[in-house]
Design an enzyme around this catalytic site. Structure first.
Site, short mmCIF file in Angstrom:
data_model
loop_
_atom_site.label_atom_id
_atom_site.label_comp_id
_atom_site.label_asym_id
_atom_site.label_seq_id
_atom_site.Cartn_x
_atom_site.Cartn_y
_atom_site.Cartn_z
N CYS A 82 -33.83 6.81 17.66
CA CYS A 82 -34.66 8.03 17.97
C CYS A 82 -34.63 8.64 16.45
O CYS A 82 -35.95 9.03 16.23
CB CYS A 82 -33.78 8.92 18.83
SG CYS A 82 -33.86 8.31 20.56
N HIS A 83 -33.85 8.95 15.75
CA HIS A 83 -33.93 9.60 14.62
C HIS A 83 -33.19 8.95 13.25
O HIS A 83 -32.82 9.39 12.49
CB HIS A 83 -33.32 11.12 14.71
CG HIS A 83 -34.11 11.70 15.84
ND1 HIS A 83 -33.45 11.94 17.04
CD2 HIS A 83 -35.08 12.31 15.93
CE1 HIS A 83 -34.42 12.62 17.95
NE2 HIS A 83 -35.23 12.77 17.19
N HIS A 84 -33.14 7.55 13.56
CA HIS A 84 -32.66 6.76 12.44
C HIS A 84 -31.19 7.09 11.93
O HIS A 84 -30.84 6.88 10.59
CB HIS A 84 -33.53 6.71 11.32
CG HIS A 84 -35.12 6.83 11.59
ND1 HIS A 84 -35.55 5.57 12.47
CD2 HIS A 84 -36.15 7.44 11.60
CE1 HIS A 84 -36.86 6.08 12.68
NE2 HIS A 84 -37.12 6.95 12.39
N SER A 85 -30.41 7.55 12.87
CA SER A 85 -29.08 7.72 12.48
C SER A 85 -28.26 6.41 12.26
O SER A 85 -28.63 5.30 13.06
CB SER A 85 -28.22 8.51 13.51
OG SER A 85 -28.64 9.91 13.23
N PRO A 135 -29.16 12.26 10.35
CA PRO A 135 -29.03 13.46 11.16
C PRO A 135 -27.78 13.53 11.79
O PRO A 135 -27.18 14.86 12.06
CB PRO A 135 -30.43 13.30 11.93
CG PRO A 135 -31.17 12.20 11.57
CD PRO A 135 -30.23 11.38 10.61
#
Lengths: 434, 201, 256
Positions: free
Chosen positions: B157-160, B173
């Site tokens: 989703c947000h590349h964590s 994030p």
């Protein structure tokens, strides 16, 4: 603090097309006759029940499963596993029945005091449309729990459409989307019950009220307060017999709401099945397409109309006459403003013939209701002895009552069109006793 | 008619009293509706402990089981993956799980491997950023998102990014390490998720 | 008749009409048919009372000893039974749950439906909603009207549900009843206790009352909450209505 609210109010009013005038028009400056009696509570109560049905309905959809395999289980899931689900469901089921109690009384008020007469014909027609939509809404809602009564109720009611000559059977399959009530039927009834019909109902209610407030409320004396003298303590130009709806009728209706909620809460908490009338015993059995319940009859509020179907024999090889009779019994109510053209509105000043006819009509309605509930099967043998032919007695009794029901409209037409009615003088002003 | 003086005090008192009692009624009536959103008896029953055999999970493999509808990752970590864990410490937000992530695991899993037995990772596979399920990228080879990848989790989703103990890397994030659920070993090859080891055992 | 009297009369009529309708509706409800089901004869009063917790506990024990072998309560969780009947998890899992189900799981009989169909001709029904569907009195009467019938393939028959598929599971408690037929016909006139069972007739009636009571509770566990909260809701609404009435009276001083 109050200042802040006032400023927010002003801010909104400067930017909207007339919210404040609307509030004044429908509440503080809507002048209603000051002589409303008990019968005038049922309009606001119907509104209250409508709100209840919508709120509880929304919460029921959150846990209900509109599939033939899951519907019945999901209702038990609501009743047992969802926190407070039982209360939400009982509020909805009790609300459904009380909706009809309230609406029947509201309609009877309209008939009794001539509220359907000029200039309120449109108010009456919109009200009748609400009644029709409500019947459709209630029928589809009744099918959703997918108990055995739901299933067979759906089967029988849909079969009414099967009596239409030629296209009947095809129409029936089209309504069900299958050859028996099934998944497809449940899905579409669910969609109509929770989305389509509520939207229609809300729209009709808004129109019903808008039309009413345009012409003004009738009253138990059937006197047009707008035609009477002007000037009351709030406004020198408004009818002398009118009082502002708010606060006088809002606080009065609040008392009605309190009493009504007491009755409703008693049923919800102590008699939610109402002895099998609001929630039927056979609906505790899951839908079974192979076994019809021993007592298959509609839920109580449809029984009077449904009994008429049974009382009209088939003829010329078709059963459509009974169905026409049932729809006719409702259609005649629509036509009431043009059937009863007597100049006097309220029963207080109408001829004796009218009072007798209305009394017979009410009795006929209750008798048809009892007949549709199969109560006669239970009581006739008790009254007339065990050996009697119940079918014969049912038919004789039911047909007399059916004739009485329709006879009311025929009589009214003759009575008012031919000038047979001897009315009493209507007073110029409302009589303020209560 | 209506010539008597209006008793404004009484009127105001009754209006407020009715409004207050009516308001209390409406608020109380709202409670059952709000409560109906809580997990139902069925959801709670489904949230009961889950027992899982570990026999079929080979070294380096991950199995996902559902516990309270949550995905729980069970990983049989390889010796190489375990050896890489301490080396990641400088790049992590909270390597010892005693800072921002101190509530993210039971006490018995607050260690370098974040587990009871070093090789077995049992972890709720929910990204601590916005709740996506991170992908298991176990191989230790350069990846487009990290040329120095030592195995771990990558959230689509947000590349964590997380390491092989679910510890979050810096500069992504997600704020915290992924959550370790209560669990215990029933025997050597069976784990039960939802119940911690008995006190002292 | 002078006008005023006619007016008064019509107003009286109005004032009487509403009460008359209320009365009519009341009569309808009072005259409502009890939950009717197939079967003959008068039903006996079960006297089921879901507020009698001791009776519910005894009924639960009977159910789990004599019924759960064939009948499920698929909507009823063991944990809910514990909560509502004042039992601990330990008591329920040890004394009632013989199927190995988990505490939160529903009561599911272990009998495979295929076997049941083979043995009894049809699968034994789930009893979660039995009392809702048929009424407590019907179930109570049914459990008291089994008799030995050599003509029946299972050896038993029942006057409440003729040709019932269920062999009498409580025979060792009640004993064996036989039918006394009307002279010159097959109609059953009454049932006689030919061989007493472990319980006296009075004890057996109490046992079946407890069992029916438990099934009534299972049909609607929410009944317990209903009764608990209902009283407070009514008292609150009475207070509200009274206040609203005083408020109305106050405002309407302007009008009258």
């Amino acid at each position: 603090m109050a200042n802040v609210f006032a400023r927010i109010g002003d801010w909104v009013n400067e930017r909207t097309p007339g919210l404040a005038p609307m509030y004044r028009k429908h509440m503080t400056e809507y002048y209603a006759p000051k002589n409303f009696n008990l019968w005038y509570y049922f309009g606001s109560l119907a509104m209250l029940v409508l709100v209840n049905q919508i709120v509880t309905g929304i919460f029921l959809t959150m846990n209900y499963d509109p599939s033939a395999s899951g519907a019945f289980d999901s209702v038990q899931y609501i009743m047992r596993d969802v926190e407070w689900g039982w209360l939400i469901r009982y509020m909805h089921t009790t609300g459904a029945s009380l909706f009809f109690v309230v609406v029947f009384l509201h309609m009877f008020r309209g008939i009794m005091y001539g509220s359907f007469k000029k200039p309120r014909e449109l108010v009456w027609l919109l009200g009748m449309l609400i009644f029709l939509a409500l019947m459709a809404e209630a029928f589809m809602g009744y099918v959703l729990p997918w108990g055995n009564m739901s299933f067979w109720g759906a089967k029988v009611i849909v079969s009414l459409f099967g009596t239409v000559p030629k296209i009947g059977p095809a129409l029936q399959e089209w309504i069900m989307g299958d050859f028996l009530p099934a998944d497809a039927t449940l899905n579409r009834f669910f969609a109509l019950h929770v989305i389509a019909l509520p939207i229609v109902l809300l729209l009709l209610v808004v129109l019903h009220l808008a039309a009413l407030h345009e012409v003004g409320s009738n009253n138990p004396d059937g006197v047009e307060i707008k035609k009477g003298p002007k000037g009351n303590r709030w406004d020198a130009l408004k009818p002398a017999d009118g009082i502002p709806f708010h606060p006088y009728y809002t606080v009065k209706d609040l008392v009605g709401v309190g009493f009504f909620l007491l009755i409703a809460a008693f049923i919800i908490f102590f008699a939610p099945t109402f002895g099998g009338w609001f929630l039927e015993h056979d609906n505790s059995i899951a839908a079974n397409n192979l076994v019809t319940p021993a007592q298959i009859k509609p839920v109580w509020y449809f029984t009077a109309f449904y009994a008429i179907v049974r009382m009209v024999p088939s003829a010329f090889g078709t059963a459509v006459w009974g169905v026409l009779g049932m729809f006719g019994s409702i259609a005649l109510l629509f036509a009431l403003p043009w059937i009863d053209v007597g100049p006097v509105k309220s029963i207080r000043y109408r001829g004796t013939g009218y009072k007798v006819a209305l009394t017979i009509f009410v009795i006929a309605f209750f008798c048809l209701m009892a007949l549709g509930m199969d109560l006669t099967d239970e009581y006739f043998p008790r009254i007339f002895g065990a050996g009697i032919d119940i079918t014969l007695w049912d038919n004789v009794f039911g047909r007399i009552m059916t004739v009485a029901y329709f006879g009311f409209f025929v009589f009214l037409w003759l009575y008012t069109h031919l000038g047979w009615e001897k009315t009493k003088p209507v007073p110029d002003r409302v009589t303020t006793h209560d | 008619m209506a010539n008597e003086v209006v008793d404004h005090g009484r009127r105001r008192f009754l209006t407020s009293a009715t409004a207050v009692v009516g308001g209390v009624g409406i608020v109380s009536a709202a409670v059952p509706f709000i409560k109906s959103w809580e997990p139902s008896a069925r959801a709670k029953a489904a949230g009961a402990p889950v027992t899982q055999s570990l026999k079929k999970i080979e070294s380096g493999q991950q199995l996902i089981v559902a516990w309270r509808s949550l995905p729980v990752f069970i990983v049989n970590r390889t010796p190489e993956q375990l050896a890489a864990l301490p080396k990641q410490d400088p790049r992590l937000v909270d390597p010892k799980s005693d800072g921002s992530s101190s509530e993210q695991q039971p006490k018995y899993a607050q260690n370098e491997t974040r587990s009871i037995k070093p090789e077995w990772l049992v972890m709720v596979g929910i990204c601590t950023h916005l709740g996506c399920v991170p992908n298991y990228v176990g191989e230790m080879k350069p990846e487009p998102f990290d040329p120095n990848w030592q195995g771990g989790y990558y959230c689509p989703c947000h590349h964590s990014r997380y390491d092989m103990a679910g510890r979050v890397y810096r500069g992504v994030p997600a704020p915290k390490n992924m959550q370790i659920p209560p669990y215990h070993f029933v025997d050597d090859t069976t784990v039960q998720i939802g119940v911690g080891p008995k006190e002292g055992a | 008749m002078t006008k005023p009297t006619l007016l008064t009369m019509s107003r009286l009529l109005m004032k009487r009409l509403l009460p008359a309708i209320v009365l009519a509706v009341g009569l309808l409800v009072a005259g409502q048919p009890a939950a009717r089901a197939e079967g003959e004869g008068q039903l006996m009063a079960s006297g089921a009372n879901v507020r009698d917790q001791a009776s519910l506990q005894r009924g639960a024990r009977l159910f789990f000893n004599y019924c759960v072998g064939c009948h499920s309560l698929k909507y009823m969780r063991y944990s809910r039974i514990a909560d509502d009947l004042g039992l601990t998890e330990q008591q329920v899992m040890h004394d009632l749950n013989f199927t190995g189900a988990k505490f939160q799981e529903p009561v599911i009989s272990h009998m495979p439906p295929e076997d049941a169909t083979k043995w009894f001709g049809k699968a034994p029904p789930d009893l979660s909603l039995e009392v809702s569907a048929k009424g407590a009195d019907w179930v109570y009467t049914y459990l008291n009207t089994f008799y030995l019938d050599p003509k029946s393939p299972i050896g038993w028959n029942n006057t409440t549900l003729p040709n019932a598929a269920m062999p009498f599971p409580l025979w060792e408690l009640q004993g064996e009843q036989v039918a006394v037929t009307k002279p010159g016909s097959d109609g059953v006139e009454k049932l006689d206790l030919a061989h007493p069972g472990k319980l006296t007739p009075a004890q057996y009636q109490q046992a079946t009352r407890d069992l029916v009571n438990f099934l009534a509770y299972v049909s609607e566990p929410a009944a317990m909450q209903r009764h608990r909260y209902g009283v407070w809701v009514l008292l609150f609404l009475a207070l509200f209505t009274m206040l609203a009435y005083l408020l109305k009276k106050e405002y309407w001083k302007d009008v009258h």
